[in-house]
Scaffold this active site. Structure first.
Site, mmCIF file in Angstrom:
data_model
loop_
_atom_site.group_PDB
_atom_site.id
_atom_site.type_symbol
_atom_site.label_atom_id
_atom_site.label_comp_id
_atom_site.label_asym_id
_atom_site.label_seq_id
_atom_site.Cartn_x
_atom_site.Cartn_y
_atom_site.Cartn_z
ATOM 1 N N HIS A 214 56.591 60.134 -29.474
ATOM 2 C CA HIS A 214 55.221 60.528 -29.118
ATOM 3 C C HIS A 214 54.955 61.872 -29.812
ATOM 4 C CE1 HIS A 214 51.895 60.947 -26.004
ATOM 5 N NE2 HIS A 214 52.088 62.226 -26.273
ATOM 6 N N CYS A 247 47.828 68.357 -24.424
ATOM 7 C CA CYS A 247 48.083 68.548 -23.004
ATOM 8 C C CYS A 247 47.397 69.838 -22.568
ATOM 9 C CB CYS A 247 49.588 68.636 -22.751
ATOM 10 S SG CYS A 247 49.980 69.029 -21.042
HETATM 11 P P1 HMG Z 1 49.769 69.564 -6.414
HETATM 12 O O1 HMG Z 1 48.527 70.398 -6.273
HETATM 13 O O2 HMG Z 1 51.093 70.260 -6.370
HETATM 14 O O3 HMG Z 1 49.781 68.298 -5.442
HETATM 15 O O4 HMG Z 1 49.648 68.776 -7.779
HETATM 16 P P2 HMG Z 1 49.707 68.108 -3.912
HETATM 17 O O5 HMG Z 1 50.590 66.951 -3.615
HETATM 18 O O6 HMG Z 1 49.931 69.401 -3.195
HETATM 19 O O7 HMG Z 1 48.181 67.648 -3.718
HETATM 20 C C1 HMG Z 1 47.092 68.522 -3.925
HETATM 21 C C2 HMG Z 1 45.812 67.732 -3.847
HETATM 22 O O8 HMG Z 1 45.749 66.789 -4.922
HETATM 23 C C3 HMG Z 1 45.649 66.911 -2.571
HETATM 24 O O9 HMG Z 1 44.269 66.827 -2.296
HETATM 25 C C4 HMG Z 1 46.162 65.558 -2.977
HETATM 26 O O10 HMG Z 1 45.641 64.521 -2.189
HETATM 27 C C5 HMG Z 1 45.629 65.453 -4.394
HETATM 28 P P3 HMG Z 1 43.573 67.734 -1.167
HETATM 29 O O11 HMG Z 1 44.311 67.413 0.090
HETATM 30 O O12 HMG Z 1 43.780 69.163 -1.644
HETATM 31 O O13 HMG Z 1 42.142 67.293 -1.228
HETATM 32 N N1 HMG Z 1 46.430 64.543 -5.217
HETATM 33 C C6 HMG Z 1 45.940 63.478 -5.864
HETATM 34 N N2 HMG Z 1 44.689 62.979 -5.960
HETATM 35 C C7 HMG Z 1 44.554 61.859 -6.689
HETATM 36 N N3 HMG Z 1 45.568 61.240 -7.340
HETATM 37 C C8 HMG Z 1 46.826 61.716 -7.265
HETATM 38 C C9 HMG Z 1 47.036 62.879 -6.499
HETATM 39 N N4 HMG Z 1 48.135 63.597 -6.208
HETATM 40 C C10 HMG Z 1 47.765 64.614 -5.429
HETATM 41 N N5 HMG Z 1 47.807 61.106 -7.898
HETATM 42 C C11 HMG Z 1 50.116 66.898 -9.209
HETATM 43 C C12 HMG Z 1 50.674 67.907 -8.226
HETATM 44 C C13 HMG Z 1 51.278 66.199 -9.876
HETATM 45 C C14 HMG Z 1 49.239 65.905 -8.471
HETATM 46 C C15 HMG Z 1 49.252 67.677 -10.249
HETATM 47 O O14 HMG Z 1 50.032 68.712 -10.776
HETATM 48 C C16 HMG Z 1 48.765 66.819 -11.370
HETATM 49 O O15 HMG Z 1 47.945 65.929 -11.189
HETATM 50 N N6 HMG Z 1 49.256 67.106 -12.609
HETATM 51 C C17 HMG Z 1 48.919 66.296 -13.768
HETATM 52 C C18 HMG Z 1 48.800 67.141 -14.974
HETATM 53 C C19 HMG Z 1 48.511 66.279 -16.153
HETATM 54 O O16 HMG Z 1 47.943 65.205 -16.060
HETATM 55 N N7 HMG Z 1 48.923 66.757 -17.362
HETATM 56 C C20 HMG Z 1 48.688 66.073 -18.584
HETATM 57 C C21 HMG Z 1 49.502 64.822 -18.729
HETATM 58 S S1 HMG Z 1 51.149 65.083 -19.300
HETATM 59 C C22 HMG Z 1 50.992 65.139 -21.021
HETATM 60 O O17 HMG Z 1 49.900 65.194 -21.541
HETATM 61 C C23 HMG Z 1 52.236 65.033 -21.869
HETATM 62 C C24 HMG Z 1 52.426 63.630 -22.483
HETATM 63 O O18 HMG Z 1 51.316 63.278 -23.290
HETATM 64 C C25 HMG Z 1 53.693 63.598 -23.357
HETATM 65 C C26 HMG Z 1 53.755 64.733 -24.382
HETATM 66 O O19 HMG Z 1 52.802 64.952 -25.133
HETATM 67 O O20 HMG Z 1 54.808 65.381 -24.383
HETATM 68 C C27 HMG Z 1 52.585 62.560 -21.395
HETATM 69 MG MG MG Z 2 50.987 63.899 -25.338
#
Ligand code: HMG
Ligand code: MG
Length: 309
Positions: A214, A247
């Site tokens: 990737h 990202c």
């Molecule tokens: P957190 O704030 O630590 O989570 O986030 P939490 O469990 O304390 O929940 C906080 C709030 O989020 C709560 O809502 C949960 O219900 C909600 P509230 O009670 O405050 O209203 N929540 C959700 N809502 C919907 N769907 C869910 C969900 N989970 C919690 N699944 C968490 C932790 C992992 C959720 C957060 O950090 C997150 O969503 N991170 C994602 C970041 C992201 O998407 N980054 C980019 C993708 S990775 C990438 O691009 C790399 C890749 O391409 C490979 C590469 O290039 O190397 C893959």
């Molecule tokens: Mg990526």
């Protein structure tokens, strides 16, 4: 003088995993309307792509551009032989994926602590532990699971990353049930000799079918790195039409390698993909109009037909 064929171990057929709807759109300033996302999915399917990551069931507070994941996954037009997948960080994400009828999820973790903490608010160890809530339950539901390891070629916060750590995480993900592990050059820092070392280490521990690359193209080295993987027998590569991507929690991360540039290179080398390059370029044009900016993909800009003039 005898000629050495560097590509004697290269595959004759490659599978491309399209990430523009997820990696691309998560990094755009604009939030693309649902109808435009569905239009782009149709265009990508029409080009012959068979594996498409269409959205992300992460927190909408973290990635607002993909807050409509449930609708995207429910409404995306299914086609025979096409597998849609979506990013999934936790049990809540899996429940959303199940309800939307998605057939594959992708779990993700970084090889460097600081990026992992900024990306998912947890340590690497806690992230791997939390996969107990997603990988096994998903497999029990008949949902296949892919894994990502990020920052393998370097971390935007910590710099160099030990390849032993990345390979160790990949092995764990495989043992936990991920059928394939996509190794991410999140910030597009990799160079070919380094890629050769990483791929050799991976191939010593995992079957080639379980490995995908990737590559982000931040510094223009993505295709060079892909050729190194190809030459060693890797046949799964992620790409994003037009070269969208990045990202939001990795400052300076630019687009993935453009799907049409990857396909142009592969077809030129006699490697088949099942993708129609001209239709893919049409999908790239649709993507550019949807996000309202010129995209960096080279073949998108140069065109395919001009070669025949
Ligand atoms: P957190 O704030 O630590 O989570 O986030 P939490 O469990 O304390 O929940 C906080 C709030 O989020 C709560 O809502 C949960 O219900 C909600 P509230 O009670 O405050 O209203 N929540 C959700 N809502 C919907 N769907 C869910 C969900 N989970 C919690 N699944 C968490 C932790 C992992 C959720 C957060 O950090 C997150 O969503 N991170 C994602 C970041 C992201 O998407 N980054 C980019 C993708 S990775 C990438 O691009 C790399 C890749 O391409 C490979 C590469 O290039 O190397 C893959
Ligand atoms: Mg990526």
């Amino acid at each position: 003088m005898t000629q050495v064929d560097l590509f004697s171990a290269a595959p004759t057929d490659v599978s491309v995993y399209e990430v523009s709807l997820r990696d691309g759109l998560q990094n755009e300033r604009v939030t693309v309307p649902l109808a435009d996302k569905l239009r782009l999915i149709d265009a990508l399917v029409a080009s012959g792509l068979r594996r498409i990551e269409i959205t992300s069931f992460v927190s909408p507070k973290w990635i607002p551009q993909l807050a409509d994941a449930d609708e995207v996954a429910k409404l995306a037009r299914r086609a025979p032989g096409v597998r849609f997948s979506a990013l999934c960080p936790n049990a809540k994400g899996l429940e959303r994926a199940r309800a939307a009828g998605i057939e594959e999820i992708a779990v993700f973790v970084s090889a460097s602590e600081t990026h992992n903490q900024k990306n998912v608010n947890k340590s690497i160890g806690a992230t791997l532990e939390a996969f107990e809530d997603t990988i096994g339950p998903a497999l029990a539901l008949g949902i296949t699971v892919r894994g990502y390891v990020s920052t393998v070629w370097g971390c935007p916060y910590e710099g160099a990353v030990d390849p032993k750590v990345s390979v160790g995480i990949a092995k764990k993900l495989h043992a936990m049930g991920c059928y394939q592990i996509s190794m991410g050059d999140t910030i597009g820092a990799g160079t070919p000799r380094q890629t050769g070392d990483i791929v050799d280490r991976l191939l010593a521990e995992l079957p080639s079918e379980a490995i995908a690359l990737h590559m982000h193209d931040t510094r223009g080295t993505a295709l060079a790195n892909i050729v190194v993987g190809l030459e060693r027998g890797v046949r799964h590569f992620d790409a994003s039409v037009g070269g969208m991507g990045g990202c939001p929690y990795a400052p300076g991360a630019a687009g993935n390698v453009a799907t049409e540039d990857l396909v142009y290179l592969l077809h030129g080398m006699g490697v088949t993909t099942g993708i129609d390059l001209e239709r893919l370029v049409e999908a790239g044009k649709a993507a550019a109009s949807i996000v309202g900016r010129q995209l960096p993909g080279k073949v998108l800009q140069a065109g395919v037909r001009s070669l025949r003039a």
